[in-house]
Design a protein around this motif. Structure first.
Motif, PDB file in Angstrom:
ATOM      1  N   HIS A 121     -44.803  48.128 -38.335  1.00 11.09           N
ATOM      2  CA  HIS A 121     -45.272  49.413 -38.864  1.00 11.09           C
ATOM      3  C   HIS A 121     -45.711  50.264 -37.677  1.00 11.09           C
ATOM      4  N   GLY A 122     -44.841  51.195 -37.293  1.00  8.43           N
ATOM      5  CA  GLY A 122     -45.150  52.016 -36.134  1.00  8.43           C
ATOM      6  C   GLY A 122     -43.931  52.797 -35.688  1.00  8.43           C
ATOM      7  N   PRO A 123     -44.002  53.440 -34.543  1.00 11.26           N
ATOM      8  CA  PRO A 123     -42.848  54.168 -34.024  1.00 11.26           C
ATOM      9  C   PRO A 123     -41.751  53.191 -33.601  1.00 11.26           C
ATOM     10  N   ILE A 124     -40.535  53.691 -33.532  1.00 11.19           N
ATOM     11  CA  ILE A 124     -39.397  52.794 -33.301  1.00 11.19           C
ATOM     12  C   ILE A 124     -39.486  52.103 -31.932  1.00 11.19           C
ATOM     13  N   GLY A 125     -40.190  52.731 -30.991  1.00  7.38           N
ATOM     14  CA  GLY A 125     -40.293  52.145 -29.654  1.00  7.38           C
ATOM     15  C   GLY A 125     -40.933  50.767 -29.674  1.00  7.38           C
ATOM     16  N   CYS A 126     -41.938  50.582 -30.544  1.00  2.00           N
ATOM     17  CA  CYS A 126     -42.592  49.265 -30.608  1.00  2.00           C
ATOM     18  C   CYS A 126     -41.591  48.200 -31.067  1.00  2.00           C
ATOM     19  N   ALA A 127     -40.678  48.610 -31.964  1.00  3.85           N
ATOM     20  CA  ALA A 127     -39.738  47.644 -32.533  1.00  3.85           C
ATOM     21  C   ALA A 127     -38.714  47.164 -31.518  1.00  3.85           C
ATOM     22  N   ALA A 128     -38.670  47.816 -30.361  1.00  4.90           N
ATOM     23  CA  ALA A 128     -37.765  47.322 -29.322  1.00  4.90           C
ATOM     24  C   ALA A 128     -38.140  45.890 -28.947  1.00  4.90           C
ATOM     25  N   TYR A 129     -39.395  45.556 -29.144  1.00  4.55           N
ATOM     26  CA  TYR A 129     -39.849  44.194 -28.844  1.00  4.55           C
ATOM     27  C   TYR A 129     -39.567  43.302 -30.048  1.00  4.55           C
ATOM     28  N   THR A 130     -38.320  43.248 -30.470  1.00  2.00           N
ATOM     29  CA  THR A 130     -37.992  42.516 -31.681  1.00  2.00           C
ATOM     30  C   THR A 130     -36.686  41.760 -31.539  1.00  2.00           C
ATOM     31  N   TRP A 131     -35.629  42.476 -31.302  1.00  2.00           N
ATOM     32  CA  TRP A 131     -34.304  41.883 -31.422  1.00  2.00           C
ATOM     33  C   TRP A 131     -34.125  40.736 -30.422  1.00  2.00           C
ATOM     34  N   VAL A 146     -47.579  60.594 -38.944  1.00  2.00           N
ATOM     35  CA  VAL A 146     -48.825  60.497 -38.183  1.00  2.00           C
ATOM     36  C   VAL A 146     -49.853  61.482 -38.761  1.00  2.00           C
ATOM     37  N   ILE A 147     -49.382  62.640 -39.192  1.00  2.00           N
ATOM     38  CA  ILE A 147     -50.303  63.654 -39.744  1.00  2.00           C
ATOM     39  C   ILE A 147     -50.764  63.251 -41.145  1.00  2.00           C
ATOM     40  N   PHE A 148     -49.826  62.855 -42.000  1.00  2.00           N
ATOM     41  CA  PHE A 148     -50.174  62.608 -43.410  1.00  2.00           C
ATOM     42  C   PHE A 148     -50.365  61.129 -43.749  1.00  2.00           C
ATOM     43  N   GLY A 149     -50.125  60.231 -42.784  1.00  2.00           N
ATOM     44  CA  GLY A 149     -50.303  58.804 -43.046  1.00  2.00           C
ATOM     45  C   GLY A 149     -48.987  58.121 -43.362  1.00  2.00           C
ATOM     46  N   ILE A 159     -50.429  53.233 -33.127  1.00  2.00           N
ATOM     47  CA  ILE A 159     -50.580  54.491 -33.860  1.00  2.00           C
ATOM     48  C   ILE A 159     -51.175  54.252 -35.247  1.00  2.00           C
ATOM     49  N   VAL A 160     -50.869  53.113 -35.830  1.00  2.00           N
ATOM     50  CA  VAL A 160     -51.393  52.773 -37.159  1.00  2.00           C
ATOM     51  C   VAL A 160     -52.912  52.604 -37.087  1.00  2.00           C
ATOM     52  N   GLY A 161     -53.368  52.021 -35.983  1.00  2.00           N
ATOM     53  CA  GLY A 161     -54.813  51.908 -35.795  1.00  2.00           C
ATOM     54  C   GLY A 161     -55.453  53.271 -35.603  1.00  2.00           C
ATOM     55  N   LEU A 162     -54.734  54.176 -34.951  1.00  2.00           N
ATOM     56  CA  LEU A 162     -55.304  55.500 -34.688  1.00  2.00           C
ATOM     57  C   LEU A 162     -55.361  56.352 -35.952  1.00  2.00           C
ATOM     58  N   ILE A 163     -54.316  56.313 -36.781  1.00  2.00           N
ATOM     59  CA  ILE A 163     -54.317  57.189 -37.956  1.00  2.00           C
ATOM     60  C   ILE A 163     -55.040  56.531 -39.127  1.00  2.00           C
ATOM     61  N   GLY A 164     -55.301  55.224 -39.053  1.00  2.00           N
ATOM     62  CA  GLY A 164     -56.153  54.573 -40.052  1.00  2.00           C
ATOM     63  C   GLY A 164     -55.455  54.196 -41.341  1.00  2.00           C
ATOM     64  N   ASP A 165     -54.152  53.925 -41.301  1.00  2.00           N
ATOM     65  CA  ASP A 165     -53.476  53.433 -42.519  1.00  2.00           C
ATOM     66  C   ASP A 165     -54.162  52.161 -43.014  1.00  2.00           C
ATOM     67  N   ASP A 166     -54.333  52.057 -44.346  1.00  2.00           N
ATOM     68  CA  ASP A 166     -54.924  50.843 -44.916  1.00  2.00           C
ATOM     69  C   ASP A 166     -53.792  49.856 -45.211  1.00  2.00           C
ATOM     70  N   VAL A 167     -53.391  49.137 -44.168  1.00  2.00           N
ATOM     71  CA  VAL A 167     -52.233  48.237 -44.286  1.00  2.00           C
ATOM     72  C   VAL A 167     -52.531  47.090 -45.250  1.00  2.00           C
ATOM     73  N   SER A 168     -53.765  46.601 -45.235  1.00  2.00           N
ATOM     74  CA  SER A 168     -54.114  45.490 -46.136  1.00  2.00           C
ATOM     75  C   SER A 168     -53.953  45.903 -47.597  1.00  2.00           C
ATOM     76  N   ALA A 169     -54.372  47.134 -47.926  1.00  2.00           N
ATOM     77  CA  ALA A 169     -54.257  47.596 -49.315  1.00  2.00           C
ATOM     78  C   ALA A 169     -52.792  47.679 -49.727  1.00  2.00           C
ATOM     79  N   VAL A 170     -51.947  48.174 -48.832  1.00  2.00           N
ATOM     80  CA  VAL A 170     -50.502  48.249 -49.142  1.00  2.00           C
ATOM     81  C   VAL A 170     -49.960  46.839 -49.369  1.00  2.00           C
ATOM     82  N   GLY A 194     -51.880  47.587 -30.761  1.00  2.00           N
ATOM     83  CA  GLY A 194     -51.622  47.208 -29.368  1.00  2.00           C
ATOM     84  C   GLY A 194     -52.771  47.415 -28.417  1.00  2.00           C
ATOM     85  N   PHE A 195     -53.614  48.400 -28.714  1.00  2.00           N
ATOM     86  CA  PHE A 195     -54.645  48.790 -27.739  1.00  2.00           C
ATOM     87  C   PHE A 195     -55.930  47.979 -27.862  1.00  2.00           C
ATOM     88  N   LYS A 196     -56.051  47.151 -28.881  1.00  2.00           N
ATOM     89  CA  LYS A 196     -57.396  46.648 -29.184  1.00  2.00           C
ATOM     90  C   LYS A 196     -57.783  45.355 -28.451  1.00  2.00           C
TER      91      LYS A 196
END
Ligand code: SF4
Length: 456
Positions: free
Chosen positions: A60-70, A96-99, A127-138, A157-159
């Protein structure tokens, strides 16, 4: 001449002859401007959970983070290949603006309906930590709608450091433990923690324990299935490799289910044998397990020893630098190199703790440079200073070695050769020999004119 940043000096020690181990600074955020070789928190979680091959993994984030996947690791599966897909919510400016919660929920429902996974892991990025999405609720909502475990991985990533990512992964996967049927699991049973089935290594280790008569309930997470992890609380013993990533999980299982754990390593003849004997000793109520372990060790060593000796004759006297993720692997590598007649001149890790570095100093030769959370310039400086012939590291260290004209052995993410177990010891010796003795180094500026020497 490469200078060290003054702030980095407390994380570097040169072992002196006969002196007690020096205290090293470690386990802290990387120094700003140091361009650390460490991965972020998210990446730490990703490498631990990614080999669960019948689960959906969505970043859950920008596509750049997902580069660390394949296929970031060569973690093989004997069945489902779902883990090899790169799913991302690809967050954009408007998200990022609306969640990003609605986008995440829609993605999850679509992917679960299509792929029918046994569970889903949702990785939070910076970015998810910055905008505050409630991932657990989803996750709770989607789990209610689909009936499968949907597990948030709090890995912004930053924490913290990569180690915090390991912890987040352990917390997430632990929610599966205790949810499966453990009837039928025997008393001589183990979980293998911290092996990721790189190049099929879990299969080799599993086979050793099978030959000893020890039941493997689950491997977390090499070639793992969700159903096996659900039953892991039924095992009698946890064997923890890559202790940096999985000790937290082992401690939680000890606390909640009373399952003891032992630290082991499957690299090298000595440590591989010790890992088998550790289990056999623990199950001492059945002496036949120890007899089978001894027989297995005898057979396996006899099969590889003559060829190992041939490589030793070629490699004796060469020097190595080691830079790996967890310090525990470095212990094994120092011992393996000694077995091949080589010395370790530089050794470091991304995530070692104070006790790891004390032990590293204890087993290192005088003059060895020991370093925590290093960067490319430091590593290059130390390799040149010690004039090493081989660098053992991962994907990020490979270019450093090649640019300096040094042989390289990938002991981390991308390798396609199993290096664990007895057969892995022989593969390691072959690979080290092939790289150190490659004729290409005579053309590297650093070595030009020196030739390869009569040994090769
Ligand atoms: S989580 Fe953060 S640090 Fe990690 S890859 Fe994504 S943006 Fe980079």
């Amino acid at each position: 001449m490469i200078e060290l940043l003054p702030e980095r000096r407390p994380q570097i020690v040169r072992k002196s002859d006969g002196a007690p181990a020096a205290e090293m600074a470690c386990g802290k955020a990387s120094t700003a401007g140091s361009v650390s070789q460490r991965a972020c928190v998210f990446c730490g979680s990703r490498v631990v959970l990614y080999p669960i091959c019948d689960a959906l993994h969505i970043v859950h984030g920008p596509i750049g983070c997902a580069a660390y996947t394949w296929d970031i690791r060569g973690a093989l599966s004997s069945g489902p290949q779902l883990h090899r897909n790169s799913f991302s919510t690809d967050l954009q400016e408007m998200d990022v603006i609306f969640g990003g919660e609605k986008k995440l929920e829609a993605a999850l429902l679509e992917l679960i309906a299509h792929y029918q996974p046994k569970a889903a892991f949702i990785y939070s990025t910076c970015i998810v930590g910055l905008i505050g999405d409630d991932v657990s609720a989803v996750c709770n909502r989607v789990a209610g709608k689909t009936g499968i475990p949907v597990l948030p991985v709090h890995s912004e990533g930053f924490k913290g450091t990569k180690k915090d990512g390991y912890r987040a992964a352990c917390e997430a996967v632990y929610k599966l433990a205790g949810t499966g049927d453990i009837s039928g699991i025997g008393p001589h049973s183990i979980n293998i923690l911290g092996d990721f089935n790189l190049a099929g290594e879990t299969w080799i280790i599993r086979d050793y324990y099978r030959r000893m008569g020890v039941e493997v309930v689950s491997c977390i997470t090499g070639d793992a299935r969700v159903e096996d992890i659900r039953r892991c609380h039924g095992a009698t013993l946890n064997l923890v490799q890559c202790s940096g990533s999985m000790t937290h999980l082992a401690k939680m299982m000890e606390r909640d289910y009373g399952i003891p754990f032992k630290r082991v390593s499957y690299f090298g003849i000595e440590d591989m044998s010790a890992a088998l004997y550790e289990a056999a000793t623990f199950f001492g109520d059945d002496p036949a397990i120890m007899q089978r372990a001894q027989q297995l060790v005898r057979e396996e060593i006899a099969a590889i020893y003559p060829e190992l000796q041939r490589y030793k004759q070629k490699l004796v006297g060469n020097k190595a630098a080691i830079y790996v993720g967890g310090a525990f692997k470095a212990f094994s590598l120092i011992r393996i190199l000694r077995l091949l007649g080589m010395t370790t001149a530089v050794v470091g890790s991304q995530t070692g703790d104070a006790e790891d570095y004390r032990q590293l100093q204890d087993i290192s030769d005088p003059g060895t440079i020991i370093v925590d959370d290093s960067n490319p310039l430091e590593l290059a400086k130390f390799c040149l200073e010690k004039d090493v012939d081989l660098f053992i590291g991962g994907v990020k260290e490979r270019p450093i070695a090649y640019k300096l004209g040094i042989g390289f052995c990938d002991h981390n993410h991308e390798r396609k050769e199993p290096l664990a177990g007895f057969v892995g010891m022989l593969n390691f010796a072959r690979e080290v020999y092939a790289s150190v003795a490659s004729p290409v180094w005579q053309f590297a500026p650093r070595r030009a004119g020196r030739g390869l020497g009569s040994r090769f």
